[in-house]
Design a protein around this motif. Structure first.
Motif, PDB file in Angstrom:
ATOM      1  N   PHE A  16     -12.835  -7.148  -5.424  1.00 29.46           N
ATOM      2  CA  PHE A  16     -11.805  -6.503  -4.367  1.00 29.46           C
ATOM      3  C   PHE A  16     -11.999  -6.689  -2.985  1.00 29.46           C
ATOM      4  CE2 PHE A  16     -12.056  -3.655  -8.258  1.00 29.46           C
ATOM      5  CZ  PHE A  16     -10.631  -3.702  -8.738  1.00 29.46           C
ATOM      6  N   TYR A  17     -13.129  -6.990  -2.414  1.00 29.85           N
ATOM      7  CA  TYR A  17     -13.347  -7.464  -1.097  1.00 29.85           C
ATOM      8  C   TYR A  17     -12.672  -8.610  -0.830  1.00 29.85           C
ATOM      9  CZ  TYR A  17     -16.590  -3.805   0.734  1.00 29.85           C
ATOM     10  OH  TYR A  17     -17.281  -2.803   1.358  1.00 29.85           O
ATOM     11  N   GLY A  18     -12.761  -9.767  -1.751  1.00 30.61           N
ATOM     12  CA  GLY A  18     -12.350 -10.949  -1.670  1.00 30.61           C
ATOM     13  C   GLY A  18     -10.720 -11.042  -1.564  1.00 30.61           C
ATOM     14  N   ALA A  19     -10.215 -10.150  -2.340  1.00 36.85           N
ATOM     15  CA  ALA A  19      -8.733  -9.933  -2.676  1.00 36.85           C
ATOM     16  C   ALA A  19      -8.105  -9.341  -1.433  1.00 36.85           C
ATOM     17  CB  ALA A  19      -8.367  -9.399  -3.818  1.00 36.85           C
ATOM     18  N   ALA A  20      -8.798  -8.124  -0.895  1.00 37.05           N
ATOM     19  CA  ALA A  20      -8.446  -7.542   0.093  1.00 37.05           C
ATOM     20  C   ALA A  20      -8.238  -8.400   1.519  1.00 37.05           C
ATOM     21  CB  ALA A  20      -9.229  -6.274   0.315  1.00 37.05           C
ATOM     22  N   LEU A  65      -1.211  -2.729  -0.426  1.00 33.07           N
ATOM     23  CA  LEU A  65      -2.110  -3.289  -1.496  1.00 33.07           C
ATOM     24  C   LEU A  65      -3.545  -3.503  -1.124  1.00 33.07           C
ATOM     25  CD1 LEU A  65      -2.873  -3.363  -4.575  1.00 33.07           C
ATOM     26  CD2 LEU A  65      -2.118  -5.947  -4.538  1.00 33.07           C
ATOM     27  N   ALA A  66      -3.624  -4.414   0.395  1.00 34.19           N
ATOM     28  CA  ALA A  66      -4.895  -4.476   0.739  1.00 34.19           C
ATOM     29  C   ALA A  66      -5.662  -3.618   1.252  1.00 34.19           C
ATOM     30  CB  ALA A  66      -4.467  -5.481   1.915  1.00 34.19           C
ATOM     31  N   PRO A  67      -5.164  -2.306   1.769  1.00 39.21           N
ATOM     32  CA  PRO A  67      -6.129  -1.314   2.071  1.00 39.21           C
ATOM     33  C   PRO A  67      -6.722  -0.630   0.731  1.00 39.21           C
ATOM     34  CG  PRO A  67      -4.330  -1.026   3.556  1.00 39.21           C
ATOM     35  CD  PRO A  67      -3.958  -2.248   2.524  1.00 39.21           C
ATOM     36  N   LEU A  68      -5.752  -0.553  -0.275  1.00 33.20           N
ATOM     37  CA  LEU A  68      -6.189   0.010  -1.350  1.00 33.20           C
ATOM     38  C   LEU A  68      -7.201  -0.969  -2.125  1.00 33.20           C
ATOM     39  CD1 LEU A  68      -6.069   1.907  -3.817  1.00 33.20           C
ATOM     40  CD2 LEU A  68      -4.133   0.588  -4.890  1.00 33.20           C
ATOM     41  N   LEU A  69      -7.308  -2.167  -2.085  1.00 32.02           N
ATOM     42  CA  LEU A  69      -8.419  -3.230  -2.729  1.00 32.02           C
ATOM     43  C   LEU A  69      -9.527  -2.926  -1.913  1.00 32.02           C
ATOM     44  CD1 LEU A  69      -6.469  -6.191  -3.652  1.00 32.02           C
ATOM     45  CD2 LEU A  69      -6.999  -4.407  -4.934  1.00 32.02           C
ATOM     46  N   LEU A  70      -9.613  -2.721  -0.542  1.00 29.28           N
ATOM     47  CA  LEU A  70     -10.567  -2.688   0.395  1.00 29.28           C
ATOM     48  C   LEU A  70     -11.296  -1.558   0.117  1.00 29.28           C
ATOM     49  CD1 LEU A  70     -12.186  -3.598   2.993  1.00 29.28           C
ATOM     50  CD2 LEU A  70     -10.688  -2.405   4.327  1.00 29.28           C
ATOM     51  N   GLY A  71     -10.564  -0.195   0.058  1.00 29.03           N
ATOM     52  CA  GLY A  71     -11.419   0.843  -0.578  1.00 29.03           C
ATOM     53  C   GLY A  71     -11.971   0.647  -1.807  1.00 29.03           C
ATOM     54  N   VAL A  72     -11.614   0.306  -2.749  1.00 30.07           N
ATOM     55  CA  VAL A  72     -11.998   0.227  -3.968  1.00 30.07           C
ATOM     56  C   VAL A  72     -13.299  -0.698  -3.773  1.00 30.07           C
ATOM     57  CG1 VAL A  72     -11.735  -0.651  -6.397  1.00 30.07           C
ATOM     58  CG2 VAL A  72      -9.770   0.429  -5.365  1.00 30.07           C
ATOM     59  N   ILE A 120      -3.474   0.109  13.110  1.00 28.29           N
ATOM     60  CA  ILE A 120      -4.693  -0.823  13.429  1.00 28.29           C
ATOM     61  C   ILE A 120      -4.407  -1.463  11.938  1.00 28.29           C
ATOM     62  CG2 ILE A 120      -5.664   0.153  15.339  1.00 28.29           C
ATOM     63  CD1 ILE A 120      -7.550   1.320  12.938  1.00 28.29           C
ATOM     64  N   ASP A 121      -3.436  -1.637  11.166  1.00 27.47           N
ATOM     65  CA  ASP A 121      -3.387  -2.618   9.957  1.00 27.47           C
ATOM     66  C   ASP A 121      -4.222  -4.002   9.944  1.00 27.47           C
ATOM     67  OD1 ASP A 121      -1.895  -0.708   7.808  1.00 27.47           O
ATOM     68  OD2 ASP A 121      -1.393  -0.551   9.730  1.00 27.47           O
ATOM     69  N   ALA A 122      -3.875  -4.638  11.114  1.00 31.59           N
ATOM     70  CA  ALA A 122      -4.392  -5.938  11.268  1.00 31.59           C
ATOM     71  C   ALA A 122      -5.745  -6.121  11.271  1.00 31.59           C
ATOM     72  CB  ALA A 122      -3.572  -6.489  12.508  1.00 31.59           C
ATOM     73  N   LEU A 123      -6.643  -4.854  11.831  1.00 29.77           N
ATOM     74  CA  LEU A 123      -8.015  -5.035  12.004  1.00 29.77           C
ATOM     75  C   LEU A 123      -8.715  -5.439  10.705  1.00 29.77           C
ATOM     76  CD1 LEU A 123     -10.045  -4.372  14.052  1.00 29.77           C
ATOM     77  CD2 LEU A 123     -10.082  -2.061  13.489  1.00 29.77           C
ATOM     78  N   GLY A 124      -7.854  -5.024   9.483  1.00 31.54           N
ATOM     79  CA  GLY A 124      -8.670  -5.472   7.984  1.00 31.54           C
ATOM     80  C   GLY A 124      -8.878  -6.804   8.128  1.00 31.54           C
ATOM     81  N   LEU A 125      -8.467  -7.673   9.083  1.00 30.82           N
ATOM     82  CA  LEU A 125      -8.649  -9.178   9.081  1.00 30.82           C
ATOM     83  C   LEU A 125     -10.258  -9.380   9.546  1.00 30.82           C
ATOM     84  CD1 LEU A 125      -7.774 -12.114   9.261  1.00 30.82           C
ATOM     85  CD2 LEU A 125      -7.497 -11.968  11.734  1.00 30.82           C
ATOM     86  N   LEU A 126     -10.778  -8.468  10.276  1.00 30.26           N
ATOM     87  CA  LEU A 126     -12.086  -8.431  10.649  1.00 30.26           C
ATOM     88  C   LEU A 126     -12.841  -7.553   9.545  1.00 30.26           C
ATOM     89  CD1 LEU A 126     -11.889  -7.678  14.483  1.00 30.26           C
ATOM     90  CD2 LEU A 126     -12.608  -9.795  13.339  1.00 30.26           C
ATOM     91  N   ILE A 127     -12.471  -6.322   9.111  1.00 32.70           N
ATOM     92  CA  ILE A 127     -13.428  -5.391   8.613  1.00 32.70           C
ATOM     93  C   ILE A 127     -13.652  -5.992   7.187  1.00 32.70           C
ATOM     94  CG2 ILE A 127     -13.416  -3.283   7.338  1.00 32.70           C
ATOM     95  CD1 ILE A 127     -13.506  -3.078  10.355  1.00 32.70           C
ATOM     96  N   GLY A 128     -12.434  -6.548   6.373  1.00 31.81           N
ATOM     97  CA  GLY A 128     -13.002  -7.089   5.124  1.00 31.81           C
ATOM     98  C   GLY A 128     -13.833  -8.180   4.891  1.00 31.81           C
TER      99      GLY A 128
END
Length: 299
Positions: A16-20, A65-72, A120-128
């Protein structure tokens, strides 16, 4: 039973981290300049420059979908850390890699809560990718027994990912340097008549962005696979420490350039300076790769 739950939760978190991370990257990659806002500034005459303070593009809506996958993935990560600490008999408070895992989980939780309010959705580029790297760090550094030797093909893939990523950053840095040179000439109205063979500013800016987009996944792969050797950092190996520091600094700077372009509309001069700064650290990683056999770094 603990071993089974630990292994399954690790694999799920990894997936899930990889997909997010991939979806967050695609969100940033597709937020490019579109429509009439992409002007040929070199053709507008001297003295015009990109306005880096205003977004000049229409940002595509972020993936839901990306934040959901990140949460899972974070749930799987938390489960793995909990069970792995019992299996490996490692106290999370006294272990650096477990503490980093907990820190990344807290960062993900804050991000998921604040992303809509602060946009700050784009911050997922770093967090994931950070969550993925710290998950792997916990897995490989938390082993109470010596880890097996890695396959030569895996080592070759790790090295090639880093070198190809750095090669693309070299191209991005060259484009950024040329952008700054031409912008300076236009600004001061110098040698304008000799600039017929140079690309327009807008083309150079897009070239910088595309080279960074192509190189960032490769460097991310190099950073993630490099976690296999992270145990050497704790042994004080000078070569490994230097390479890790410069590698993470390169990844962070390039990620910030892409993030700020997508979230704040950073283009032109600001993106060029950020790219060149990342190139300096990438060049340092390349130098370590090339000179270590002769210099005998790390003993």
């Amino acid at each position: 039973m603990r071993e089974v739950v630990s292994g399954v939760s690790f694999l799920l978190a990894l997936l899930f981290y990889g997909a997010a991370s991939a979806l967050f990257f695609l969100d940033v990659a597709r937020n490019r300049t579109r429509g009439p806002a992409a002007l040929d500034l070199a053709g507008r005459g001297p003295g015009h420059a990109l306005d880096a303070t205003r977004p000049s593009f229409n940002a595509a809506p972020p993936s839901r979908l990306a934040p959901l996958l990140l949460g899972v993935g974070a749930l799987g990560h938390a489960t793995y850390v909990t069970f792995a600490s019992f299996v490996a008999r490692v106290c999370p408070v006294h272990s650096v890699h477990f503490m980093l895992s907990v820190a990344s989980l807290l960062a993900i939780a804050v991000y998921l809560v604040a992303r809509r309010r602060f946009r700050i959705d784009a911050l997922g580029l770093l967090i994931g990718p950070l969550g993925l790297a710290f998950l792997l760090g916990t897995f490989f550094l938390g082993k109470p027994h010596p880890e097996p030797k890695l396959h030569p093909m895996f080592i070759a893939a790790h090295v090639m990912a880093n070198l190809l990523g750095i090669a693309l950053f070299l191209l991005a840095g060259a484009s950024a340097a040329l952008y700054l040179v031409q912008e300076n000439r236009l600004k001061h109205k110098r040698h304008v008549e000799r600039m017929g063979g140079l690309p327009p500013l807008d083309i150079l800016d897009r070239a910088v962005h595309r080279f960074l987009i192509a190189g960032f996944p490769l460097l991310t792969l190099g950073i993630v696979t490099g976690t296999f050797w992270a145990h050497r950092l704790e042994m004080g190996n000078t070569e490994e420490v230097m390479r890790a520091v410069f590698g993470y600094a390169t990844w962070l700077l390039i990620a910030l350039v892409l993030l700020l372009r997508a979230a704040a509309g950073w283009r032109g001069r600001r993106a060029a300076y950020g790219t060149i700064a990342g190139l300096v650290f990438a060049a340092a990683v390349l130098v370590i790769y090339l000179v270590r056999p002769a210099a005998g770094l790390g003993g």
